[in-house]
Design a protein around this motif. Structure first.
Motif, short mmCIF file in Angstrom:
data_model
loop_
_atom_site.label_atom_id
_atom_site.label_comp_id
_atom_site.label_asym_id
_atom_site.label_seq_id
_atom_site.Cartn_x
_atom_site.Cartn_y
_atom_site.Cartn_z
N ARG A 282 0.84 -1.20 0.00
CA ARG A 282 0.00 0.00 0.00
C ARG A 282 0.88 1.25 0.00
NH1 ARG A 282 -4.42 0.39 4.63
NH2 ARG A 282 -5.04 -1.52 3.54
N GLY A 283 0.55 2.16 -0.85
CA GLY A 283 1.32 3.39 -0.98
C GLY A 283 2.24 3.39 -2.18
N LEU A 284 2.43 2.23 -2.81
CA LEU A 284 3.26 2.16 -4.00
C LEU A 284 2.42 2.65 -5.19
CD1 LEU A 284 6.19 1.16 -4.35
CD2 LEU A 284 5.27 -0.99 -5.22
N PRO A 285 2.93 3.61 -5.97
CA PRO A 285 2.15 4.15 -7.11
C PRO A 285 1.68 3.04 -8.05
CG PRO A 285 4.10 5.49 -6.71
CD PRO A 285 4.23 4.29 -5.82
N LYS A 286 0.54 3.26 -8.66
CA LYS A 286 -0.06 2.26 -9.54
C LYS A 286 0.65 2.21 -10.89
CE LYS A 286 -4.68 2.76 -7.52
NZ LYS A 286 -6.10 3.10 -7.81
N LEU A 287 0.83 1.00 -11.37
CA LEU A 287 1.39 0.82 -12.71
C LEU A 287 0.30 1.02 -13.75
CD1 LEU A 287 3.56 -2.38 -12.10
CD2 LEU A 287 4.41 -0.07 -12.53
N PRO A 288 0.68 1.44 -14.97
CA PRO A 288 -0.34 1.60 -16.02
C PRO A 288 -0.98 0.25 -16.38
CG PRO A 288 1.87 1.82 -16.92
CD PRO A 288 2.02 1.79 -15.42
N GLY A 289 -2.18 0.31 -16.92
CA GLY A 289 -2.91 -0.91 -17.23
C GLY A 289 -2.28 -1.75 -18.31
N ASP A 290 -1.51 -1.12 -19.21
CA ASP A 290 -0.91 -1.88 -20.30
C ASP A 290 0.45 -2.49 -19.94
OD1 ASP A 290 0.40 0.51 -20.05
OD2 ASP A 290 0.45 0.98 -22.20
N PHE A 291 0.88 -2.34 -18.69
CA PHE A 291 2.16 -2.95 -18.28
C PHE A 291 1.96 -4.44 -18.10
CE2 PHE A 291 5.39 -4.21 -15.16
CZ PHE A 291 6.53 -3.70 -15.76
N GLN A 292 2.76 -5.23 -18.80
CA GLN A 292 2.57 -6.68 -18.83
C GLN A 292 3.41 -7.37 -17.77
OE1 GLN A 292 3.38 -8.00 -22.80
NE2 GLN A 292 1.60 -6.97 -23.69
N VAL A 293 2.79 -8.32 -17.08
CA VAL A 293 3.47 -9.22 -16.14
C VAL A 293 3.00 -10.63 -16.43
CG1 VAL A 293 3.71 -7.47 -14.33
CG2 VAL A 293 1.67 -8.91 -14.40
N GLN B 19 3.68 10.12 -5.49
CA GLN B 19 2.61 10.28 -6.46
C GLN B 19 1.70 9.06 -6.47
OE1 GLN B 19 4.40 11.17 -10.23
NE2 GLN B 19 5.85 12.65 -9.36
N GLN B 20 0.53 9.22 -7.06
CA GLN B 20 -0.44 8.11 -7.09
C GLN B 20 -0.16 7.14 -8.22
OE1 GLN B 20 -4.37 9.79 -7.21
NE2 GLN B 20 -4.35 10.40 -5.05
N ASN B 21 0.29 7.65 -9.34
CA ASN B 21 0.56 6.81 -10.50
C ASN B 21 2.05 6.82 -10.81
OD1 ASN B 21 -2.22 6.25 -10.93
ND2 ASN B 21 -2.45 8.23 -11.97
N ALA B 22 2.57 5.66 -11.15
CA ALA B 22 3.99 5.54 -11.48
C ALA B 22 4.29 6.20 -12.81
CB ALA B 22 4.39 4.07 -11.51
N LYS B 23 5.46 6.78 -12.90
CA LYS B 23 5.91 7.40 -14.15
C LYS B 23 7.40 7.12 -14.33
CE LYS B 23 7.34 11.94 -12.45
NZ LYS B 23 7.26 13.39 -12.67
N PRO B 24 7.88 7.09 -15.58
CA PRO B 24 9.31 6.83 -15.82
C PRO B 24 10.18 7.92 -15.21
CG PRO B 24 8.03 6.51 -17.83
CD PRO B 24 7.11 7.14 -16.83
N ALA B 25 11.33 7.53 -14.71
CA ALA B 25 12.27 8.47 -14.11
C ALA B 25 12.94 9.30 -15.20
CB ALA B 25 13.32 7.73 -13.29
#
Length: 505
Positions: free
Chosen positions: A66-77, A209-215
């Motif tokens: 909890r607290g880790l920014p969300k990855l975009p929906g198109d990120f594949q795992v 931040q709430q959403n993850a973004k590239p550094a």
């Protein structure tokens, strides 16, 4: 086959049954996921290691918290598991996929090993213990913490006790991902500390931040790549310097080796590089990343590239003295002293003692010669060496030059000679006083520095005089600091010889 055939002819020679088997194996291979020891990305019941309590606890510690920014929906795992911390670091810094897989297993191994040492009873839903994370954290980031302490620099965390278990695992994963993709930069451990320091700060900014973004430090024209944006510029300049050594025949001052690159990060001047690395076409690109001219090129780059850091190896026979000056001083002074005693028929009287005191000028002259060689041996690195190191060399040179002149003047004015040992009593008394004070201080300081407790005490002392004395005796380097035995071991070693002598009696 006994002759070469074209691919078309070779395909016709393969039986249809064998082609079907090959196609079936290829289809099965696509469904397989490579791993080293722990199959984290694929479910299996054949490998018993995944069912171990400590392994399950370590794998659960890497989960998205909890607290880790969300990855975009198109990120594949992989469909067999949910996103975890390393997927998050993969997205924002652009680490390579195989590096992510390798370091995921690596971190799980480290955490599981520490967890197993705690001998925690098995649970249905095992959780990683805080003590296991703390031990792995301190071991993994030990060099970074030492580097920050050496530079009087605040680590990324202001208070380690306030850092959560999940964030410690995140820092551990980031450090090993940097190391796993560093290539030849692994030979520059303090450079990796510099990279980790800035990337961890970027990570802290993104965590707010709430959403993850590239550094920003890893953005390229085609996406995000840590290898291309951070490691490649460093590797290119190291490779260019290595290619400039003419297979080892070029002068040592003409090119930089791994030590020169790494020692650049032993001072706060390294922060002049900034972050992110300056691009090759950038106008504010520092001399650190400036490549040397090619061996056949006549273009001069004097003043436009970084030179040696603190040491230049000159090919000269004077190294026989400079590298072993303490041994030469001991041997020559012992030879002079024993020769004086021998010519006095081993009769140690007042005349003999006065003549033995002529060792004073011998000592200061040899120390003056050593300080002169210090200046000559650093030639070629004056413009790039730390000013405090250069000033120390010249101060020692001036000190021993003045000491040599003063001692020789006192000897000459007192009319002292090896034959008579007679002369001006006042000048001779001053000479004895100066030699006695200097020898007493040297013996006292050497004795204190031999005691580990005093050595550690002076390392943490903030008094300017203590720091000045230690600095004049020896330059402070990152490597080798704190390398001395414990106080109890020193006492045992010091008492060993007297006890042995007494036991023989």
């Amino acid at each position: 086959m006994i002759k070469e055939v074209s691919p078309e002819d070779a395909e016709r020679l393969i039986p249809e049954e064998l082609k079907l088997v090959m196609e079936s194996d290829a289809a099965m291979t696509e469904d397989l996921i490579a791993y080293n020891i722990i199959p984290i990305d694929t479910p299996t019941i054949a490998n018993a290691i995944v069912s171990l309590t400590e392994v399950r606890a370590a794998v659960s510690a890497l989960k998205y918290f909890r607290g880790l920014p969300k990855l975009p929906g198109d990120f594949q795992v992989p469909a067999t598991r949910n996103p975890d911390m390393l997927d998050f670091l993969h997205y924002i810094f652009g680490f390579q996929k195989d590096n992510i897989s390798n370091q995921r297993e690596h971190v799980v191994h480290l955490l599981a090993n520490e967890q197993s040492r705690l001998r925690i009873p098995e649970e249905v839903d095992p959780k990683l213990d805080e003590a296991a994370v703390q031990k792995v954290f301190l071991k993994s980031l030990e060099n970074y913490v030492k580097w920050c302490n050496y530079l009087d620099l605040q680590p990324v965390w202001s208070n380690l006790d306030s850092v959560s278990k999940e964030k410690k695992v995140l820092y551990i994963s980031l450090y090993f991902l940097i190391w796993g993709e560093a290539a030849n930069a692994r030979f520059l451990p303090e450079c990796l500390c510099y990279i980790f320091h800035h990337m961890a700060r970027e990570l802290d900014e993104i965590l707010r931040q709430q959403n993850a973004k590239p550094a920003d430090s890893c953005k390229t024209e085609t996406g995000v790549s840590f290898l291309e944006r951070v490691i490649s510029p460093l590797y290119d300049v190291v490779a260019a310097e290595a290619a400039n050594n003419n297979n080892g025949r070029a002068p040592h001052s003409a090119w930089r080796n791994y030590d020169d690159f790494n020692e650049y990060f032993w001072s706060l001047h390294c922060f002049e590089l900034g972050w992110p690395w300056p691009l090759p076409e950038s106008s504010n690109r520092t001399t650190f990343f400036s490549k040397p001219p090619k061996p056949k090129s006549k273009k001069s780059t004097r003043g436009k590239r970084q030179g040696k850091t603190s040491f230049v190896e000159h090919r000269t026979f004077l190294h026989l003295y400079h590298s072993f000056h303490r041994l030469w001083i001991f041997l020559i002074m012992m030879f002079q002293g024993l020769t004086i005693i021998a010519f006095n028929h081993q009769d140690i009287n007042a005349k003999c003692i006065k003549q033995v005191l002529s060792l004073g000028p011998t000592f200061v002259i040899m120390k003056f010669f050593q300080s002169l060689l210090d200046i000559l041996m650093v030639y070629g690195a004056y413009t790039t060496t730390r000013w405090i190191a250069v000033s120390r060399i010249f101060l020692r040179f001036l000190w021993f030059m003045a000491a040599s002149v003063d001692i020789l003047l006192l000897i000459s004015r007192s009319g002292f000679s090896m034959r008579s040992a007679q002369g001006d009593a006042a000048s001779y008394k001053i000479y004895i006083f100066v030699i006695g004070i200097y020898a007493g201080l040297q013996f006292f300081l050497s004795f204190l520095m031999r005691i580990p407790f005093c050595h550690r005490l002076t390392d943490h002392c903030d008094w300017s005089f203590i720091r000045l004395v230690k600095w004049m005796r020896q330059e402070r380097y990152y490597v080798g600091q704190g390398m001395y035995e414990r106080t109890t071991d020193f006492i045992k070693y010091a008492l060993n010889l007297p006890i042995l002598v007494l036991s023989l009696r």
